[in-house]
Design a protein around this motif. Structure first.
Motif, PDB file in Angstrom:
ATOM      1  N   ARG A 182      -3.918 -10.022 -41.724  1.00 51.93           N
ATOM      2  CA  ARG A 182      -3.740  -8.575 -41.685  1.00 51.93           C
ATOM      3  C   ARG A 182      -3.187  -8.114 -40.336  1.00 51.93           C
ATOM      4  N   LYS A 183      -3.223  -8.991 -39.340  1.00 51.81           N
ATOM      5  CA  LYS A 183      -2.712  -8.665 -38.016  1.00 51.81           C
ATOM      6  C   LYS A 183      -1.565  -9.606 -37.671  1.00 51.81           C
ATOM      7  N   LYS A 184      -0.587  -9.079 -36.942  1.00 52.78           N
ATOM      8  CA  LYS A 184       0.527  -9.915 -36.517  1.00 52.78           C
ATOM      9  C   LYS A 184       0.032 -10.955 -35.518  1.00 52.78           C
ATOM     10  N   LYS A 185       0.377 -12.208 -35.770  1.00 47.94           N
ATOM     11  CA  LYS A 185      -0.018 -13.305 -34.884  1.00 47.94           C
ATOM     12  C   LYS A 185       1.180 -14.201 -34.649  1.00 47.94           C
ATOM     13  N   ASP A 186       1.247 -14.741 -33.451  1.00 46.93           N
ATOM     14  CA  ASP A 186       2.287 -15.722 -33.170  1.00 46.93           C
ATOM     15  C   ASP A 186       1.929 -17.042 -33.836  1.00 46.93           C
ATOM     16  N   ASP A 187       2.933 -17.715 -34.366  1.00 48.78           N
ATOM     17  CA  ASP A 187       2.693 -19.022 -34.967  1.00 48.78           C
ATOM     18  C   ASP A 187       2.176 -19.986 -33.914  1.00 48.78           C
ATOM     19  N   SER A 188       1.240 -20.831 -34.325  1.00 43.95           N
ATOM     20  CA  SER A 188       0.796 -21.903 -33.438  1.00 43.95           C
ATOM     21  C   SER A 188       1.696 -23.113 -33.683  1.00 43.95           C
ATOM     22  N   GLU A 189       1.398 -24.192 -33.013  1.00 50.47           N
ATOM     23  CA  GLU A 189       2.208 -25.395 -33.175  1.00 50.47           C
ATOM     24  C   GLU A 189       2.131 -25.932 -34.593  1.00 50.47           C
ATOM     25  N   GLN A 190       0.986 -25.688 -35.267  1.00 47.04           N
ATOM     26  CA  GLN A 190       0.774 -26.277 -36.585  1.00 47.04           C
ATOM     27  C   GLN A 190       0.650 -25.260 -37.723  1.00 47.04           C
ATOM     28  N   VAL A 191       0.375 -24.005 -37.402  1.00 45.40           N
ATOM     29  CA  VAL A 191       0.101 -23.004 -38.432  1.00 45.40           C
ATOM     30  C   VAL A 191       1.065 -21.836 -38.313  1.00 45.40           C
ATOM     31  N   LYS A 192       1.626 -21.437 -39.449  1.00 48.09           N
ATOM     32  CA  LYS A 192       2.483 -20.247 -39.512  1.00 48.09           C
ATOM     33  C   LYS A 192       1.647 -19.076 -40.023  1.00 48.09           C
ATOM     34  N   TYR A 193       1.731 -17.935 -39.365  1.00 44.19           N
ATOM     35  CA  TYR A 193       1.004 -16.737 -39.782  1.00 44.19           C
ATOM     36  C   TYR A 193       1.973 -15.733 -40.396  1.00 44.19           C
ATOM     37  N   VAL A 194       1.576 -15.192 -41.550  1.00 46.22           N
ATOM     38  CA  VAL A 194       2.414 -14.227 -42.259  1.00 46.22           C
ATOM     39  C   VAL A 194       1.588 -12.970 -42.511  1.00 46.22           C
ATOM     40  N   LEU A 195       2.147 -11.833 -42.190  1.00 46.09           N
ATOM     41  CA  LEU A 195       1.455 -10.554 -42.349  1.00 46.09           C
ATOM     42  C   LEU A 195       1.352 -10.185 -43.831  1.00 46.09           C
TER      43      LEU A 195
END
Length: 298
Positions: A32-45
């Protein structure tokens, strides 16, 4: 496999994510919050104005739905019960919409559920074949949650409802609160002490999810509980023995109802639930008995 997880920020979601990454799977977490992708995980709003996750996730093999307000947070006022219910329905509706928009459908949808779907009983033994459904708030919520997720069968998607028992972890969930009285030397019987506790170590929860992903014959309801439930009084005695603390100071039902309100049903009532499907499919628990789980966690 490419896996989308809704509700991946909770302690169950984090354990599932970590195990899937270790096994080479690609992870997208809906947030629900914008997050920067980590090395292993992509975050989608998602679930925000202007969010279109279906345009960002691409082709996906598995969706895992863990989203919803925790039943352990806050008192069960009418307003909070409404949030618990509506958060699950809203998230599941949105996942169904997203999947409907995808040109290529996932092969598997795993929807979190709970053993609270079964009526409280000190005598019954529940398996996935049990048809009884509790009529209280939790039973109705879980039943309607599963029915909503079941609509994905119309897409030809294998759909699984993971009915979690009491999930144990050292830092989060119910265990820290259960352990606290023993650390203060005032642990003891809760209510009658005869209510069943069908529990499971969070590591076995994650391993069960991976097992379901890897075994396409598993579908429908799956009880995710350790194979040996305990009565609440025996559960407490085991905590006391593990911590070398006495089990002597009772917490009577009226006191628990006064302290917790409607939520007291989570500790004053229970069900004996067995993981029949997982065991029949050859799944082996790392922590089949409570002593092993508590030795690992405490």
């Amino acid at each position: 496999m490419k896996v989308v997880i809704a509700g991946g920020s909770g302690f169950i979601g984090r354990h599932i994510t970590d195990l899937l990454l270790k096994n080479g799977h690609e992870i997208i977490v809906l947030s629900r919050k914008k997050k920067d992708d980590s090395e292993q995980v992509k975050y989608v709003l998602w679930l925000q104005d202007g969010a279109s996750p279906e345009n960002e996730i691409g082709a996906v093999d598995v969706f895992i739905n863990l989203a919803g307000v925790s039943i352990n947070d806050g008192r069960w006022t009418e307003a909070h019960q409404k949030r618990i219910y509506e958060s699950r329905m809203e998230a599941t509706d949105e996942l169904i919409r997203i999947i409907g928009e995808l040109d290529e459908k996932p092969s598997l949808f795993i929807n979190a559920s709970a053993i609270g779907i079964y009526p409280a009983s000190e005598a019954a033994i529940y398996t996935e074949k049990s048809a009884e459904v509790a009529t209280d708030f939790l039973g109705k919520t879980v039943s309607e949650w599963e029915k909503k997720a079941a609509s994905l069968n119309d897409f030809g998607i294998r759909t699984v409802y993971t009915r979690f028992g009491l999930v144990l972890w050292k830092d989060e969930g119910a265990l820290p609160l259960m352990v606290l009285p023993y650390k203060m030397y005032v642990g003891g019987k809760v209510g009658t002490g005869q209510q069943w506790v069908s529990w499971v170590h969070v590591r076995d929860v994650a391993r069960a999810v991976l097992h379901i992903m890897e075994n396409s014959q598993i579908e429908g309801a799956v009880n995710v509980t350790a194979p040996f439930p305990l009565r609440m009084d025996d559960f407490g005695k085991m905590i006391g023995a593990t911590l070398h603390r006495p089990h002597w100071f009772p917490a009577p039902s009226p006191i628990m109802k006064l302290a917790l309100g409607k939520k007291s049903s989570l500790v004053l009532e229970g069900q004996y639930v067995t993981p029949e499907k997982l065991l029949a499919d050859g799944f082996e628990f790392d922590f089949p008995v409570l002593s092993l789980a508590l030795d690992n966690l405490l």
